[in-house]
Design a protein around this motif. Structure first.
Motif, mmCIF file in Angstrom:
data_model
loop_
_atom_site.group_PDB
_atom_site.id
_atom_site.type_symbol
_atom_site.label_atom_id
_atom_site.label_comp_id
_atom_site.label_asym_id
_atom_site.label_seq_id
_atom_site.Cartn_x
_atom_site.Cartn_y
_atom_site.Cartn_z
ATOM 1 N N LEU A 1 0.823 -1.207 0.000
ATOM 2 C CA LEU A 1 0.000 0.000 0.000
ATOM 3 C C LEU A 1 0.863 1.265 0.000
ATOM 4 O O LEU A 1 1.969 1.278 0.557
ATOM 5 N N TYR B 1 1.019 4.773 1.750
ATOM 6 C CA TYR B 1 0.395 5.373 2.925
ATOM 7 C C TYR B 1 1.249 6.499 3.488
ATOM 8 O O TYR B 1 2.476 6.537 3.317
ATOM 9 N N GLY C 1 1.107 8.418 7.249
ATOM 10 C CA GLY C 1 0.423 8.444 8.534
ATOM 11 C C GLY C 1 1.322 8.891 9.661
ATOM 12 O O GLY C 1 2.546 8.990 9.523
ATOM 13 N N THR D 1 -8.595 -2.555 4.632
ATOM 14 C CA THR D 1 -7.331 -2.699 3.890
ATOM 15 C C THR D 1 -6.384 -3.744 4.462
ATOM 16 O O THR D 1 -5.441 -4.146 3.781
ATOM 17 N N PHE E 1 -4.457 -2.996 6.951
ATOM 18 C CA PHE E 1 -3.334 -2.228 7.500
ATOM 19 C C PHE E 1 -3.348 -2.302 9.025
ATOM 20 O O PHE E 1 -4.406 -2.160 9.654
ATOM 21 N N LEU F 1 -4.102 8.426 9.196
ATOM 22 C CA LEU F 1 -3.662 7.550 8.108
ATOM 23 C C LEU F 1 -4.329 7.991 6.811
ATOM 24 O O LEU F 1 -5.546 8.110 6.734
ATOM 25 N N GLU F 2 -3.509 8.249 5.778
ATOM 26 C CA GLU F 2 -3.991 8.525 4.436
ATOM 27 C C GLU F 2 -3.449 7.449 3.505
ATOM 28 O O GLU F 2 -2.305 6.994 3.664
ATOM 29 N N LEU F 3 -4.261 7.053 2.521
ATOM 30 C CA LEU F 3 -3.883 6.010 1.563
ATOM 31 C C LEU F 3 -4.000 6.582 0.151
ATOM 32 O O LEU F 3 -4.925 6.241 -0.601
#
Length: 318
Positions: A40, A42, A44, A163, A165, A187-189
């Protein structure tokens, strides 16, 4: 994380009727966690707590056809940046104007230990899947990973349902008390990560650089042997690294059961060298030191003190 701090980040679905799922389902979620950490994109922030020590950090990770790359920046405490790619880990320490470089090693589900699920994994850990709490505004499932013996610690893992995660991880002792904790607060994806976010904020020019030593020849057997490790532990890595102390080469052996790991360091000391004798502890990390034929032997890991002591006392010359 890196040698200066040292050290550095990894289950689920419960049946609606409340019947605990089997180990196979829990293992699939554990594998999902491992895959999410590497596949992923990410960006965060998380809080890391170890004993009385706590710090906040930002991590940016990109996964693309060119390979996985990550940058971690301390937001509190000692200034520190860590850049990781497939080949090496670079730790930049502005306060001491130094840069430590080491070869990249597999990360564990928590990011601080090796993780490699194998068929014998459940011989040493019992897995259980439950509904989880909300973490960083996201719904989770809770996976508990508890040891079947006294040689290792347990884990409580809160995993993002959407996800896979890992949003929260706790290392716990035999009584279930948390020894180490990682909790994401944001958290940003994003679909992509720009190159600029993965570049260090300082170049390291004018800093003292500590580079990794050459690995020992594959054909040469170590002069040392570790006579005992807990059931399920195998040697994962071996290196000779002068950068660890800056004086004499240090032989470094890494043993893991797929989740927990223990490092054994062997260093020749001169008469002025500082010795470590007996057990010591910093948060979740236990260390045991002893002298063997003029060499300092140190066993270190996020395992109980009795485990590192027994490993350290078993080290001997071949």
């Amino acid at each position: 994380m890196c040698p200066a701090a040292t050290v550095l980040l990894l289950a689920l679905q419960s049946a609606a009727a409340g019947t605990p799922p089997d180990d196979g389902e829990a293992q699939r979620w554990l594998q999902r966690v491992s895959e999410a950490a590497t596949t992923l994109n990410y960006d965060g922030t998380f809080v890391y707590r170890n004993g009385d020590w706590m710090e906040s950090m930002r991590i940016i990770h990109r996964a693309d056809p060119r390979g996985s790359r990550a940058r971690m920046v301390s937001l509190s405490g000692e200034a520190r940046e860590v850049i990781r790619d497939a080949n090496r880990v670079t730790c930049i320490l502005p306060d001491s104007r130094s840069v430590l470089v080491s070869k990249s090693k597999p990360r564990g589900v928590t990011g601080f230990s090796v993780f490699s699920p194998r068929g014998a994994f459940t011989s040493h850990y019992a897995l259980e899947l439950r509904p989880g709490e909300r973490v960083a505004g996201r719904d989770t499932r809770l996976l508990t990973v508890m040891p079947r013996d006294r040689f290792r610690y347990g884990y409580r893992l809160s995993v993002d349902e959407a996800t896979g995660f890992l949003l929260k991880s706790e290392l716990v002792d035999a009584e279930g008390r948390p020894l180490e904790q990682i909790v994401y607060t944001t958290l940003e994806l994003p679909p992509s990560i720009p190159d600029a976010l993965l570049e260090p904020s300082v170049s390291g020019e004018g800093y003292t650089w500590f580079l990794p030593g050459e690995p020992p020849p594959a054909s040469r057997e170590s002069d040392w042997q570790v006579g005992w490790v807990p059931p399920g532990f195998e040697m994962r890595d071996r290196a000779t690294d002068p950068a660890l102390v800056g004086r004499m080469p240090v032989e470094h052996l890494v043993y893991t059961d797929g989740l927990a790991s223990v490092s054994v360091f062997i260093e020749h000391l001169d008469s002025a060298g500082e010795r470590l004798e007996g057990l010591s502890r910093m948060g979740a990390v236990n260390a045991f030191g002893t002298m063997v034929d003029g060499f300092q032997v140190t066993a270190v890991g996020e395992v109980p003190g009795a485990t590192v002591e027994r490993i350290g006392r078993s080290v001997a010359r071949r």
